[in-house]
Design a protein around this motif. Structure first.
Motif, PDB file in Angstrom:
ATOM      1  N   HIS A 162     136.745 112.528  39.824  1.00  0.00           N
ATOM      2  CA  HIS A 162     137.251 113.854  40.137  1.00  0.00           C
ATOM      3  C   HIS A 162     138.715 113.765  40.532  1.00  0.00           C
ATOM      4  N   ASP A 163     139.352 114.917  40.552  1.00  0.00           N
ATOM      5  CA  ASP A 163     140.705 115.034  41.081  1.00  0.00           C
ATOM      6  C   ASP A 163     140.579 115.810  42.394  1.00  0.00           C
ATOM      7  N   ARG A 164     141.322 116.874  42.588  1.00  0.00           N
ATOM      8  CA  ARG A 164     141.276 117.584  43.871  1.00  0.00           C
ATOM      9  C   ARG A 164     139.979 118.363  44.072  1.00  0.00           C
ATOM     10  N   ASP A 165     139.376 118.809  42.991  1.00  0.00           N
ATOM     11  CA  ASP A 165     138.129 119.561  43.077  1.00  0.00           C
ATOM     12  C   ASP A 165     136.964 118.567  43.079  1.00  0.00           C
ATOM     13  N   ASN A 186     134.950 107.732  41.467  1.00  0.00           N
ATOM     14  CA  ASN A 186     136.263 107.361  40.925  1.00  0.00           C
ATOM     15  C   ASN A 186     136.328 105.879  40.557  1.00  0.00           C
ATOM     16  N   ALA A 187     135.354 105.455  39.762  1.00  0.00           N
ATOM     17  CA  ALA A 187     135.302 104.089  39.259  1.00  0.00           C
ATOM     18  C   ALA A 187     134.731 104.132  37.836  1.00  0.00           C
ATOM     19  N   PRO A 191     142.044 109.018  39.858  1.00  0.00           N
ATOM     20  CA  PRO A 191     143.231 109.830  39.607  1.00  0.00           C
ATOM     21  C   PRO A 191     144.523 109.022  39.573  1.00  0.00           C
ATOM     22  N   GLU A 192     144.580 107.956  40.377  1.00  0.00           N
ATOM     23  CA  GLU A 192     145.793 107.139  40.411  1.00  0.00           C
ATOM     24  C   GLU A 192     146.055 106.422  39.096  1.00  0.00           C
ATOM     25  N   ASP A 193     145.042 106.358  38.221  1.00  0.00           N
ATOM     26  CA  ASP A 193     145.191 105.712  36.914  1.00  0.00           C
ATOM     27  C   ASP A 193     145.572 106.700  35.819  1.00  0.00           C
ATOM     28  N   GLY A 194     145.775 107.947  36.179  1.00  0.00           N
ATOM     29  CA  GLY A 194     146.204 108.945  35.209  1.00  0.00           C
ATOM     30  C   GLY A 194     145.116 109.453  34.293  1.00  0.00           C
ATOM     31  N   VAL A 195     143.838 109.314  34.717  1.00  0.00           N
ATOM     32  CA  VAL A 195     142.740 109.673  33.819  1.00  0.00           C
ATOM     33  C   VAL A 195     142.211 111.098  34.015  1.00  0.00           C
TER      34      VAL A 195
END
Length: 254
Positions: A162-165, A186-187, A191-195
């Motif tokens: 997910h991102d912010r939501d 997040n694995a 988000p830090e990987d630009g996905v």
């Protein structure tokens, strides 16, 4: 060098209001003749660096079960990664994991812009058009990942990204807490990987609940495996959607 829109993006399913729209950006390892093979061997063009093996079959099964629609990419992500914005270097990678991509090296600005116009913009336009027509309550993007990356084994089997939501991700993770699988938030990416480009572009921008699914591709090699993974994900997603609906009613009642 021209491509038809129906070559680079495919829309499947009934186009009618639905709960979930499924998106599969890396559905295909197709290389149109006009692009050649980018200097790659058959082995590389069939490997995970060129697409997400098993992802489209899983997406189709999920869309069928939710009586929904899906939007899928029609060409290899090595030509253009539709989960990346045009400003990202990784949108047209010169190297993917351990493989150099000769046909992407030294591209002029005009050549890169042509890829954007021929692949990314038609795909983006199709997703946005379907969202406007279906008005889904949730957007789910489906991916697969390799069990060995840069020589390292990955234990995670299902990634809930997910991102912010975080609404759908939180609900799915809660529902999958007792699942017989290694499920992680997040694995193997985050988000830090630009996905999360698609999540931000189609979900956050329209305030639609969204989540990105990553399934290890050695668990998607047979129809039986794919059906099992669809069972696992369907149950978790149904639970998350029910929680979302409950929260919405609570907010409306205040």
């Amino acid at each position: 060098m021209t491509l038809e829109d129906d070559e680079v993006v495919h829309v499947e399913g009934a186009v009618a209001p639905c709960d979930v729209l499924f998106v599969c950006e890396h559905a295909s390892n197709y290389f149109p003749e006009s692009f050649g093979d980018l200097g790659l061997s058959d082995e590389v063009r069939e490997s995970h660096v060129a697409w997400d093996p098993g992802a489209l079959a899983l997406t189709r099964l999920l869309a069928e079960r939710f009586d929904s629609s899906l939007v899928a990419g029609g060409v290899s992500r090595l030509l253009y990664d539709c989960n990346r914005p045009p400003v990202a270097e990784s949108a047209i990678p010169q190297r993917s994991e351990i493989f150099d991509i000769p046909g992407n090296v030294g591209l002029s600005d005009a050549a890169r812009e042509a890829r954007v116009e021929q692949i990314y913009l038609p795909f983006r336009g199709a997703v946005e058009q379907v969202i406007a027509m279906l008005e889904p309550k949730a957007i789910v993007t489906v991916h697969s990942f390799t069990p060995i990356y840069h020589g390292a084994k990955r234990d995670v089997e299902i990634g809930i990204l997910h991102d912010r939501d975080t609404r759908l991700a939180d609900g799915m993770l809660e529902a999958l807490a007792g699942a017989p699988h290694d499920v992680q938030r997040n694995a193997p990416y985050g988000p830090e990987d630009g996905v999360t480009h698609s999540l931000k572009l189609y979900g956050l921008a329209t305030q639609t609940a969204n989540v990105m699914l990553e399934v290890r591709n050695d668990l998607l090699r047979t129809e039986t495996q794919i059906a099992h993974m669809a069972d696992v994900i369907e149950g978790a997603l149904q639970a998350a959607l029910a929680g979302l609906a409950k929260d919405t009613k609570t907010e409306e009642g205040r």
